[in-house]
Design a protein around this motif. Structure first.
Motif, short mmCIF file in Angstrom:
data_model
loop_
_atom_site.label_atom_id
_atom_site.label_comp_id
_atom_site.label_asym_id
_atom_site.label_seq_id
_atom_site.Cartn_x
_atom_site.Cartn_y
_atom_site.Cartn_z
N GLN A 24 -1.63 2.68 -9.66
CA GLN A 24 -0.97 2.77 -8.28
C GLN A 24 -2.26 3.14 -7.30
O GLN A 24 -2.02 2.70 -6.04
CB GLN A 24 -0.04 3.66 -8.39
N ALA A 25 -2.90 4.22 -7.46
CA ALA A 25 -4.02 4.48 -6.57
C ALA A 25 -5.05 3.42 -6.22
O ALA A 25 -5.13 3.26 -4.89
CB ALA A 25 -4.87 5.76 -6.99
N LEU A 26 -5.13 2.71 -7.06
CA LEU A 26 -6.24 1.60 -6.95
C LEU A 26 -5.51 0.46 -6.12
O LEU A 26 -6.07 -0.14 -4.95
CB LEU A 26 -6.68 0.83 -8.38
N ILE A 27 -4.12 0.25 -6.19
CA ILE A 27 -3.55 -0.75 -5.76
C ILE A 27 -3.34 -0.47 -4.06
O ILE A 27 -3.55 -1.31 -3.34
CB ILE A 27 -1.85 -0.95 -6.18
N CYS A 28 -3.04 0.87 -3.98
CA CYS A 28 -3.00 1.34 -2.64
C CYS A 28 -4.19 1.49 -1.95
O CYS A 28 -4.22 0.98 -0.66
CB CYS A 28 -2.53 2.82 -2.59
N ALA B 192 0.92 -1.29 0.07
CA ALA B 192 -0.09 0.02 0.12
C ALA B 192 0.94 1.34 -0.17
O ALA B 192 0.71 2.25 -0.89
CB ALA B 192 -0.82 0.04 1.47
N ARG B 193 1.88 1.25 0.92
CA ARG B 193 2.68 2.37 0.97
C ARG B 193 3.59 2.57 -0.31
O ARG B 193 3.73 3.71 -0.73
CB ARG B 193 3.61 2.49 2.17
N GLU B 194 4.09 1.56 -0.89
CA GLU B 194 4.91 1.63 -2.20
C GLU B 194 4.17 2.20 -3.32
O GLU B 194 4.55 3.14 -4.13
CB GLU B 194 5.49 0.40 -2.42
N ALA B 195 2.61 1.65 -3.32
CA ALA B 195 1.87 2.03 -4.48
C ALA B 195 1.81 3.61 -4.38
O ALA B 195 1.65 4.20 -4.96
CB ALA B 195 0.72 1.12 -4.49
N HIS B 196 1.25 3.86 -3.19
CA HIS B 196 1.25 5.50 -2.86
C HIS B 196 2.43 6.24 -3.42
O HIS B 196 2.07 7.27 -3.95
CB HIS B 196 0.90 5.63 -1.45
N GLY B 197 3.63 6.08 -2.81
CA GLY B 197 4.58 6.56 -3.39
C GLY B 197 4.91 6.51 -4.72
O GLY B 197 5.07 7.84 -5.30
N GLU B 198 4.76 5.50 -5.39
CA GLU B 198 4.79 5.44 -6.98
C GLU B 198 3.72 6.36 -7.49
O GLU B 198 4.32 7.12 -8.44
CB GLU B 198 4.60 4.11 -7.28
N MET B 199 2.42 6.29 -6.90
CA MET B 199 1.21 7.24 -7.44
C MET B 199 1.80 8.65 -7.51
O MET B 199 1.65 9.53 -8.57
CB MET B 199 0.23 7.00 -6.58
N LEU B 200 2.44 9.05 -6.26
CA LEU B 200 3.07 10.54 -6.31
C LEU B 200 3.91 10.68 -7.15
O LEU B 200 4.02 12.05 -7.79
CB LEU B 200 3.30 10.97 -4.43
N ARG B 201 4.76 9.81 -7.37
CA ARG B 201 6.23 10.10 -8.27
C ARG B 201 5.50 10.45 -9.73
O ARG B 201 5.89 11.31 -10.59
CB ARG B 201 7.09 8.91 -8.37
N THR C 17 -8.22 9.56 -2.73
CA THR C 17 -8.75 8.36 -1.70
C THR C 17 -7.28 7.67 -1.14
O THR C 17 -7.18 7.37 -0.26
CB THR C 17 -9.58 7.53 -2.30
N ALA C 18 -6.29 7.44 -2.17
CA ALA C 18 -5.38 6.88 -1.80
C ALA C 18 -4.31 7.50 -0.75
O ALA C 18 -3.81 7.00 -0.06
CB ALA C 18 -4.21 6.50 -2.87
N SER C 19 -4.26 8.93 -1.08
CA SER C 19 -3.57 9.58 -0.23
C SER C 19 -4.15 9.64 1.29
O SER C 19 -3.45 9.71 2.49
CB SER C 19 -3.38 11.08 -0.51
N GLU C 20 -5.67 9.50 1.43
CA GLU C 20 -6.20 9.58 2.63
C GLU C 20 -5.88 8.26 3.40
O GLU C 20 -5.90 7.92 4.48
CB GLU C 20 -7.76 9.65 2.47
N CYS C 21 -5.95 6.98 2.54
CA CYS C 21 -5.59 5.83 3.14
C CYS C 21 -4.30 5.75 4.01
O CYS C 21 -4.24 5.20 5.05
CB CYS C 21 -5.41 4.79 1.89
N VAL C 22 -3.08 6.31 3.34
CA VAL C 22 -1.82 6.43 4.11
C VAL C 22 -2.16 7.36 5.57
O VAL C 22 -1.52 6.91 6.45
CB VAL C 22 -1.01 7.15 3.21
#
Length: 157
Positions: A50-54, A12-21, A136-141
């Protein structure tokens, strides 16, 4: 107890990081010098994927974490936690935080939309109904951190 919770959290955290990148790579300053940014279209939808994965793995992580915490207490609690809605799970551990419960409910509904997509008719779709997967992914983190704080007294190792 053997559990994959740390792996789910890492995904989840790696997908969020990749999404932001990826988002950052598609962002540039306004050409006229005004404040704000212009986002280029991503035909492969990499940030969205990546957001969906997160989002998905945050849900998997939350389910695994709460079950692992519950099984350490009792099989009875584990059965209750397993069947409870996201916003009810922490109540079973004695955590009564209305704001966190509201965030968990919003996350549960967003995750459900992602995992069990039902395409609405164009007439039924309104702007407030649309979700932004990246937001939504950012809120997940942030939610993961809040859950950790709420369950600080419950051993998760």
């Amino acid at each position: 107890m053997l559990t994959n919770t740390k792996t789910y959290l890492a995904i989840a955290r790696e997908a969020h990081g990749e999404m932001l990148r990826v988002l950052e790579g598609h962002r540039s300053s306004q050409p006229d010098g005004c404040s704000g940014f212009v986002y280029r279209h991503d035909p492969d939808q990499r940030s969205f994927k990546q957001a969906l994965i997160c989002i998905t793995f945050t849900g998997i992580y939350f389910e695994a974490l709460t079950f692992a915490c519950a099984i350490k207490v009792s099989n009875t609690l584990a059965c209750k936690v397993d069947r409870a809605l996201y916003e009810e799970k922490l109540h079973l551990f004695g955590v009564h935080d209305d704001q966190l419960s509201k965030r968990l409910k919003a996350f549960r509904l967003a995750r459900k939309d992602v995992v069990h997509e039902k395409s609405p008719s164009p007439a039924a779709l309104t702007i407030p109904d649309m979700r932004n997967a990246q937001a939504t992914a950012s809120e997940c983190v942030k939610l993961i951190d809040a859950i950790h704080a709420a369950l600080a007294d419950v051993s998760t190792s």
